[in-house]
Design an enzyme around this catalytic site. Sequence first.
Site, short mmCIF file in Angstrom:
data_model
loop_
_atom_site.label_atom_id
_atom_site.label_comp_id
_atom_site.label_asym_id
_atom_site.label_seq_id
_atom_site.Cartn_x
_atom_site.Cartn_y
_atom_site.Cartn_z
N CYS A 2 31.66 33.57 29.93
CA CYS A 2 30.61 34.37 29.37
C CYS A 2 29.52 34.76 30.38
CB CYS A 2 29.72 33.31 28.39
SG CYS A 2 30.86 32.56 27.02
N ARG A 27 33.00 38.34 33.02
CA ARG A 27 33.10 36.81 32.78
C ARG A 27 33.46 36.32 31.21
NH1 ARG A 27 29.51 33.58 36.04
NH2 ARG A 27 29.56 32.22 34.70
N TRP A 74 33.14 34.92 25.92
CA TRP A 74 34.65 34.44 26.01
C TRP A 74 34.52 33.22 25.06
CZ3 TRP A 74 37.13 29.74 27.46
CH2 TRP A 74 38.61 29.84 27.81
N ASN A 100 25.95 29.81 27.61
CA ASN A 100 27.10 29.59 28.46
C ASN A 100 27.35 28.04 28.31
OD1 ASN A 100 27.31 32.33 29.01
ND2 ASN A 100 27.14 32.35 31.12
N GLY A 101 29.07 27.73 28.44
CA GLY A 101 29.17 26.45 28.25
C GLY A 101 29.81 25.93 26.77
N GLU A 481 51.93 32.15 43.36
CA GLU A 481 51.06 33.02 43.19
C GLU A 481 51.61 34.53 42.68
OE1 GLU A 481 48.07 32.92 43.21
OE2 GLU A 481 47.45 34.95 43.58
N LYS A 485 50.17 36.14 39.18
CA LYS A 485 49.76 37.45 39.15
C LYS A 485 50.53 38.31 38.23
CE LYS A 485 46.59 37.14 40.77
NZ LYS A 485 46.06 35.97 41.72
N GLU A 488 49.52 36.93 34.55
CA GLU A 488 48.19 37.16 34.03
C GLU A 488 47.93 38.59 33.83
OE1 GLU A 488 45.76 36.38 38.23
OE2 GLU A 488 44.67 35.98 36.18
N HIS A 504 69.46 23.13 39.74
CA HIS A 504 69.03 21.89 39.04
C HIS A 504 68.79 22.48 37.71
CE1 HIS A 504 69.85 19.88 42.34
NE2 HIS A 504 69.24 20.47 43.29
N LYS A 603 36.68 35.75 34.54
CA LYS A 603 36.34 35.17 35.94
C LYS A 603 35.47 34.12 35.83
CE LYS A 603 37.06 36.98 40.06
NZ LYS A 603 38.31 37.08 40.51
C1 F6R Z 1 44.09 34.03 38.81
C2 F6R Z 1 42.61 33.61 39.23
C3 F6R Z 1 42.27 32.02 38.73
C4 F6R Z 1 41.47 31.48 39.65
C5 F6R Z 1 41.04 29.96 39.03
C6 F6R Z 1 39.93 29.32 39.91
O1 F6R Z 1 44.17 35.24 39.53
O2 F6R Z 1 41.87 34.10 39.78
O3 F6R Z 1 43.72 31.51 38.67
O4 F6R Z 1 41.88 31.30 40.99
O5 F6R Z 1 40.27 30.38 37.75
O6 F6R Z 1 38.92 30.30 40.24
P1 F6R Z 1 37.87 29.84 41.33
O7 F6R Z 1 38.52 30.40 42.72
O8 F6R Z 1 36.70 30.65 41.06
O9 F6R Z 1 37.50 28.47 41.44
#
Ligand code: F6R
Length: 608
Positions: A2, A27, A74, A100-101, A481, A485, A488, A504, A603
């Site tokens: 948010c 966000r 969010w 937020n929260g 990773e 990617k 997501e 397995h 994010k």
């Molecule tokens: C995926 C991604 C998330 C962040 C995770 C931690 O591409 O970006 O998995 O890595 O939410 O975020 P931070 O690094 O901000 O603690």
Amino acid sequence: MCGIVGYVGDKKAAPILYDGLKKLEYRGYDSSGIAVNDGFKIDIVKKKGKLDQLEGSLKKNTNGGTVGIGHTRWATHGKPSDLNSHPHCDCSKDFVVVHNGIIENFQKIKKRLKESGHNFKSETDTEVIAHLIEDNYDNNLLKALKATVNELDGSYSLTILSKYEPDKIFVVRKDSPLIIGVGEKENYIASDIPAFLSKTKDFYILEDNELAVVSSGKIEIYNDSLDLIKKELYHVDWDPEMAEKQGYEHYMLKEINEQPDAVRRLMSKRVTPGGINLDELNLDSEFLKNLKQIHIVACGTAYHSGLIGKYLMEELLNIHIEVDVASEYRYRNVLIKEDDLVIVVSQSGETSDTLASLRMAKKHGAKILAFTNSRGSSIAREADHVLLLKAGLEISVASTKAYLNMVVAFYIFSLYLAEKQNKIETKRLNKLSNDLIRLPDLLEQVIKDSESLMKERAKQYVKKQNAFFIGRHTDYTLALEGALKLKEISYIHAEAYPAGELKHGTLALIEKGVPVVALGTRKFIFEKTLSNITEIKARGGDVTAIVYKGAEGIEKVVDHVIYIPQIDDLFGGVLAAIPLQLLAYNTAYLKGCDIDQPRNLAKSVTVE
Ligand code: F6R
């Protein structure tokens, strides 16, 4: 998670708030809203959907007031809808709140308030805050706000407008970031610095339980006991240009291409041909020398960088390394000793579970070292030592350049520690330092080399519903990773496996045409991976291999190969991250997905 904005000054608030929200849309982006106070009334406009949905009604339905607040959401409590969007208000619209929260005890408070006659309009936890302020208000909003937050369990950053003090914005925070930007005859409030980076570079960063009253010419900050306090201004040197796409179609592509420079910045002055210098961390030499156990804690992509860190440190230092997902670590009964080092890794520095893990480890007396991209963040402020990642502003929800800098930070730190513990010969350290210095140029080359092949590969992946990523040792962490990617941003189901583990169980899923990305950047174990690739090919899997240059026999076995340039075996993984990112990007692009703002995500995850 948010985004919050606030503006109080001498200009029309609505367009400024809208611009601020645009910068914070990463966000949260399932709904948004703005409230503007012109001294006579508070107009509220809110809409489900992305921010552009708000723009039209904003012009028609908000007054020309110069004080206002805004929010991009969010959803946590209540589905995305016009009604559940913030701002929320009390019964008589005297107090208007964005939040937020999460308020954990909101059900209990809501029940009590309903019984005493309050009328609720939304399903959110936030709305109780507005009604509580209404109940607690007795001609002093600051006191009413303090009394209100005293009743709340959970996390919050709150920004409040009121009919009674129309030229002011009231704010408070706990476990959710909030900053106040300082301007000329105008001040700004936001949950994150980029919101108003084009307006000011001077900010106050609120700490937990601090409150503030912000007007156009004055910022008053109070501690938990409502004593006025003096805080230091925090100056950022970020360029507002960083927050623009600069000709790229998506932030993600821009950020992928920025990686060579991001790594250069990270290494500058820290890596020289003569070795590694991380004395800036102020870690005691004796402590480092005697270090026997390191915990690495993070979430998501940052966790994957921590996994690489584990393999590296085990390889170079031969000490005990634990890696944990923060949401598990914080609730496990982990044995943390006073002479342990806990490395928390976080791009945003605000991830709720990572922050809670930091606090938990601190209580056990361990030293905390943070790898973070955000200097003023909660994690940076609460850690004992900070290694700044210097990746620059990362806006795309899917992390790329911050991930790569986390990985390189682990390389640098491992080598630094290896030297402190006398576990590496000077000749080898110098060779590895020189290879690190070459890394940015090689990254540039890999971006060029893999661009067109990954565009081609994406044409196949876009038709698939499942994909597999395999590798051994550090390549396994890259596989994780790569799968994340792809999931997501393209919404294709992807699984990562240690290459030796497929037989397995999961090998049962491999049949003709199933796409598999196989990573083989580590020479010492390549032959084993090659055998596993052969097992997949025998069942008809469509294999794209990302391997070191010179990997014997690979072309005869797989369908497509990307070679990464010659570099010390230890660093192959850094280079292999690029084709994985490009595969995900191009597949999502062909699918027409919203690459920078994938569904259901945000994010900076500031809720548990
Ligand atoms: C995926 C991604 C998330 C962040 C995770 C931690 O591409 O970006 O998995 O890595 O939410 O975020 P931070 O690094 O901000 O603690």
